[in-house]
Design an enzyme around this catalytic site. Structure first.
Site, PDB file in Angstrom:
ATOM      1  N   GLY A 208      37.942  19.244  -9.495  1.00 47.68           N
ATOM      2  CA  GLY A 208      37.700  20.451 -10.172  1.00 47.68           C
ATOM      3  C   GLY A 208      38.663  20.730 -11.123  1.00 47.68           C
ATOM      4  N   ASN A 209      39.035  22.104 -11.658  1.00 46.80           N
ATOM      5  CA  ASN A 209      39.925  22.532 -12.368  1.00 46.80           C
ATOM      6  C   ASN A 209      40.441  23.736 -11.991  1.00 46.80           C
ATOM      7  OD1 ASN A 209      38.501  24.244 -14.330  1.00 46.80           O
ATOM      8  ND2 ASN A 209      37.179  22.349 -14.610  1.00 46.80           N
ATOM      9  N   TYR A 210      41.540  24.338 -12.696  1.00 49.37           N
ATOM     10  CA  TYR A 210      42.005  25.609 -12.668  1.00 49.37           C
ATOM     11  C   TYR A 210      41.306  26.718 -13.102  1.00 49.37           C
ATOM     12  CZ  TYR A 210      46.187  23.357 -11.049  1.00 49.37           C
ATOM     13  OH  TYR A 210      46.918  22.472 -10.082  1.00 49.37           O
TER      14      TYR A 210
END
Ligand code: CTP
Length: 398
Positions: A208-210
């Site tokens: 995923g990412n932030y």
């Protein structure tokens, strides 16, 4: 702008309550109709007689008010109003609003309110800075309410004010600005992507990412405020990210592939799309059916490219449709953004540089540059709500 507008003014127990008289006077001078709802603590600071003299209406304060034929209930008020303004709003009222503690007429009115709600906090600095208050304000803002604070401009989200209530003329100016833009996108349909995507590795792990989704939600609220119908396609965002506008239809997805399928389906019937999501460019080639166990050896995950949603919509784009993209860059920002603008057939691209403090993921603020094929415009650091206004202004200009 305020001529004929019906405003419910909520007054709570703060020393700033005397300033609500000035708010009323200005609203009425500009042609608005004002109905005051006051909390029991509010009455300790200002008398209902003063308020009803100024508004030429009886003040509503009792939870079970006597029905007088005109003002029946909080439900009627919720339907009557064009806007609700709570000024001053104490920490206690803000906390009750955020958590639905409906123990007085003001909170029940808020919970029944169909119109946009504006909140002008007023308290001492320590109460204001407390994480409880800050969390409650963030919660209220994520529900699409507008927080008016001093020093941070219209509809601010940068929670760094001093707790002092914004001056009456600025509060009234916020309402005027809001009404001046209301309805400017009526009849328009806008697709907005927001948040990260999760690409499954096994049943319990993902890539995923932030991205928090805040920018996309602020854009959705802004378009909805201006009367557009919004399709908000969002990846896995926090449970705190909620919308309450009837103009926003939210579709939750998890992976880039799912987001792609939904967007492809929707875009042909849209006037515009704003692609704000941080879409993963790659996904694991296979997803393990069972949780992957540690074996002691190195672990290798092979990735395959995900569909490029922006590029696909860029290809599908018809005359009269607009497409807006984002670019988050760490280096060669402008040339990279220009290349993306062309490659994905965007009408304009919103550039964030990770070099700018306060920009990008996991912040309440953003610093953007809007780039079209011919022009480039840099904006100062602002709250994501204000940035959303700049972006939607640009979209409306097209
Ligand atoms: N985007 C998209 N689908 C993808 C990747 C990106 O729709 N699979 C959109 C984003 O929502 C954003 C724009 O494309 O509006 C730019 O995203 P970015 O990740 O910066 O672009 P990439 O093409 O992935 O370029 P890079 O090589 O810099 O990652």
């Amino acid at each position: 702008m305020l001529q004929g507008k019906k405003i419910v003014l909520g007054i709570t127990g703060s020393i700033a309550a005397y300033k609500s008289c000035l708010i009323i006077r200005q609203l009425i001078k500009k042609g608005a109709e004002v109905q005051v709802v006051i909390t029991p603590a509010g009455k300790e600071f200002i008398t209902p007689i003063t308020l009803s003299a100024l508004t030429s209406k009886p003040v509503i304060s009792e939870f079970f008010a006597q029905r007088d034929g005109t003002w029946h209930s909080h439900v009627d008020l919720g339907l009557w109003a064009d806007a609700m303004l709570i000024a001053p709003a104490t920490a206690s009222t803000i906390g009750k609003m955020a958590n639905g503690v409906a123990d007085n007429m003001l909170i029940t009115t808020y919970l029944s309110m169909k119109a946009p709600v504006f909140i002008a906090p007023a308290m001492d600095l320590d109460m204001y800075a407390h994480p409880s208050t800050q969390q409650n304000l963030k919660t209220l803002q994520s529900y699409g309410n507008h927080i008016i604070e001093p020093g941070t401009g219209f509809l601010a989200s940068k929670l760094e004010g001093k707790g002092r209530m914004e001056e009456p003329e600025n509060i009234v100016a916020c309402l005027e600005q809001f009404f001046s833009q209301q309805g400017s996108m009526k009849g328009k349909k806008v697709l907005i992507t927001a948040g990260p995507t999760y690409e499954k590795i096994d049943p319990v792990r993902f890539i995923g990412n932030y991205s928090s989704g805040k920018m996309g939600f602020a854009l959705a609220n802004e378009c909805a405020n201006r009367g557009a119908q919004v399709e908000l396609v969002c990846g896995p965002v926090s449970a705190l990210m909620q919308t309450k506008s009837p103009h926003i239809h939210r579709i939750d997805v998890e992976s880039a592939q799912e987001m792609f399928e939904v967007c492809k389906e929707l875009y042909p019937s849209m006037d515009s799309a704003i692609l704000c999501a941080a879409v993963a460019d790659f996904a694991p080639e296979t997803t393990a059916k069972q949780k992957i166990k540690r074996t002691g050896d190195d672990m290798v995950i092979r990735l395959k490219p995900n569909p490029d949603i922006a590029a696909s919509l860029g290809q599908m784009k018809q005359k009269g449709q607009t497409l807006v993209g984002f670019a988050l860059e760490t280096n060669d920002e402008e040339s990279n953004a220009q290349a993306k603008l062309k490659k994905k057939n965007f009408d304009f691209i919103v550039l964030n540089s990770l070099k700018d403090e306060g920009a990008g993921f996991r912040t309440d603020t953003n610093k953007i540059t809007i780039i079209t094929a011919e022009s480039k415009k840099e904006y100062p650091l602002k709250s994501k709500e204000e940035v959303a206004k700049d972006i939607v202004d640009e979209l409306e200009r097209l």
